[in-house]
Scaffold this motif. Structure first.
Motif, PDB file in Angstrom:
ATOM      1  N   ARG A 186       0.550  -3.077 -10.531  1.00 16.20           N
ATOM      2  CA  ARG A 186       0.678  -1.624 -10.642  1.00 16.20           C
ATOM      3  C   ARG A 186       0.104  -0.929  -9.415  1.00 16.20           C
ATOM      4  O   ARG A 186       0.164   0.289  -9.282  1.00 16.20           O
ATOM      5  CB  ARG A 186       0.004  -1.116 -11.918  1.00 16.20           C
ATOM      6  N   PHE A 187      -0.469  -1.729  -8.496  1.00 16.42           N
ATOM      7  CA  PHE A 187      -1.050  -1.126  -7.295  1.00 16.42           C
ATOM      8  C   PHE A 187       0.007  -0.975  -6.212  1.00 16.42           C
ATOM      9  O   PHE A 187       0.000  -1.677  -5.220  1.00 16.42           O
ATOM     10  CB  PHE A 187      -2.222  -1.972  -6.789  1.00 16.42           C
ATOM     11  N   GLN A 188       0.958  -0.097  -6.445  1.00 16.40           N
ATOM     12  CA  GLN A 188       2.018   0.122  -5.474  1.00 16.40           C
ATOM     13  C   GLN A 188       1.921   1.541  -4.943  1.00 16.40           C
ATOM     14  O   GLN A 188       1.450   2.441  -5.632  1.00 16.40           O
ATOM     15  CB  GLN A 188       3.388  -0.100  -6.139  1.00 16.40           C
ATOM     16  N   GLY A 189       2.389   1.718  -3.710  1.00 14.95           N
ATOM     17  CA  GLY A 189       2.315   3.039  -3.096  1.00 14.95           C
ATOM     18  C   GLY A 189       3.625   3.792  -3.229  1.00 14.95           C
ATOM     19  O   GLY A 189       4.650   3.211  -3.574  1.00 14.95           O
TER      20      GLY A 189
ATOM     21  N   LEU B  93       0.840  -1.200   0.000  1.00 20.31           N
ATOM     22  CA  LEU B  93       0.000   0.000   0.000  1.00 20.31           C
ATOM     23  C   LEU B  93       0.872   1.246   0.000  1.00 20.31           C
ATOM     24  O   LEU B  93       0.550   2.250  -0.643  1.00 20.31           O
ATOM     25  CB  LEU B  93      -0.938   0.016   1.217  1.00 20.31           C
TER      26      LEU B  93
END
Lengths: 260, 131
Positions: free
Chosen positions: B55-58, B45
């Motif tokens: 691609r869901f990186q923080g 997150l």
């Protein structure tokens, strides 16, 4: 020794320029969640024929004129044409209620009005009719700058909300301010973090596929940090809502906003 | 509250790290990689890293690339267990802690975010991230 004159001068200065605590966003840097969205979602909000929140506004308009309860009265029977009587009202909510001695949200005002003046069955929080009425009323303030929290009697509750906003909570031990003051514009799991300016509630959230209240949004953030969410209508949620609105002072209302 | 099941294993901080495995055995780097990428552990997150499949990186926290060059296993372990020892204002949660918290949700009360075995797996994986 500090003279009364000095204290009065300091108070005047404080009134002219509200004192910001560490981490708080200065007024000219405050941005609606709209500014953080992509072009498609902005376009959906901007066009009333594609904004799904407008369906709720239309439902609310019908409810406004409908006689209900044992008093057989419609909202319109007392308040008349909402376009004039409700203009700017939502921008002042949550507002201090003198009889109760505490602030009430717009949803709570509608619930109180139904009970006291229409003698109708209460509408549950987050029910479609309550959201529709709230959306219709708040829509009459679209474009009005937010002034909630200006009432001196509301100040202690604004302060209570600010304390809650700054307090770390939950298993993840995070406060609202950790993300929404210190890290807006950054990305949480790929999604932009906003400043948490509540300019468009109730709003249509694509993730929810429906309209929802600010309280629903706050509760989902609390679940996100793995905290026990406050109940709908609880003094803590109302105080947080009031603080957030006062923090968005001067930003124009957008109801019904669309958010991802 | 069931206390026995949630009891944390004791550990000893030496210098800026915890030199000994929390479980007494080494972690599994492959399991650790899967854990870092699972949203429920919360790592991804806030952090990004050499993970082309998501691609869901923080970007609230440093990229994990090269972590194994920057920190020893002992340092990594303490950073996961209690990052607030290095910076009391950090937003990184203390992953092996179950007290002194406010209003923890019912499903999470009394439990650390990660188990000792999960921390060891993640430490083992992070140690492999070398430039």
């Amino acid at each position: 020794m500090i003279s009364w004159r000095a204290i009065a001068a300091a108070t005047l200065l404080a009134a002219a320029a509200p004192v910001l605590l560490a981490g708080e966003i200065p007024p000219d840097a405050r941005r609606s969640g709209y500014a953080f969205m992509g072009a498609d979602t902005r376009a959906m909000q901007d066009d009333d024929t594609s904004n799904p929140g407008m369906l709720f506004v239309l439902d609310g308009e019908a409810l406004w004129a409908k006689k209900i309860g044992s008093a057989d009265k419609a909202c319109a029977d007392c308040h008349g044409d909402a376009q004039s009587s409700m203009k700017g009202v939502a921008a002042r909510y949550p507002a201090f209620d003198k009889a109760l001695g505490r602030p009430v949200t717009l949803d709570q005002r509608i619930i109180l009005c139904r009970a006291n003046h229409q003698q109708a069955t209460p509408l549950p929080y987050e029910s479609r009719d309550l959201l529709a009425l709230s959306a219709f009323i708040a829509h009459q303030s679209r474009g009005t700058p937010i002034t909630a929290g200006d009432d001196p009697q509301a100040k202690p509750f604004v302060e209570q909300g600010r304390v809650l906003y700054m307090q770390r909570a939950g298993q993840l031990n995070l406060a609202c301010t950790n993300c929404h003051d210190d890290n807006f514009d950054k990305r949480l799991a790929g999604a932009p973090i906003t400043q948490a300016q509540p300019t468009g509630y109730p709003l249509y959230r694509l993730e929810w596929q429906t309209l929802g209240s600010l309280e629903r949004r706050l509760r989902s953030c609390m679940s996100g940090v793995r905290a026990q969410a406050y109940d709908y209508g609880s003094p803590e949620l109302v105080a947080l809502e009031l603080y957030l609105m006062s923090r968005a002072h001067g930003l124009p209302m957008e109801t019904p906003a669309v958010r991802p | 509250m069931p206390t026995q099941a949630n009891k944390l294993l004791p550990y000893t901080i030496i210098g800026d790290g915890i030199p000994v495995s929390l479980t007494g055995s080494p972690g599994d780097a492959a399991r650790g990689r899967a854990l870092v990428l699972a949203r429920t552990t919360t790592c991804i997150l806030c952090h990004s890293g050499p993970f082309p499949e998501t691609r869901f990186q923080g970007d609230l926290a440093p990229d994990l690339t090269g972590t194994g060059n920057r920190w020893s296993v002992s340092q990594l372990r303490l950073r996961l267990v209690d990052a607030s020892r290095f910076n009391p204002d950090t937003i990184m949660p203390s992953y092996y802690r179950n007290d002194g918290l406010v209003r923890v949700g019912r499903n999470f009360a009394g439990k650390p975010i990660l188990s000792a075995a999960e921390i060891e797996d993640i430490v083992a994986f992070l140690a492999t991230l070398r430039d």
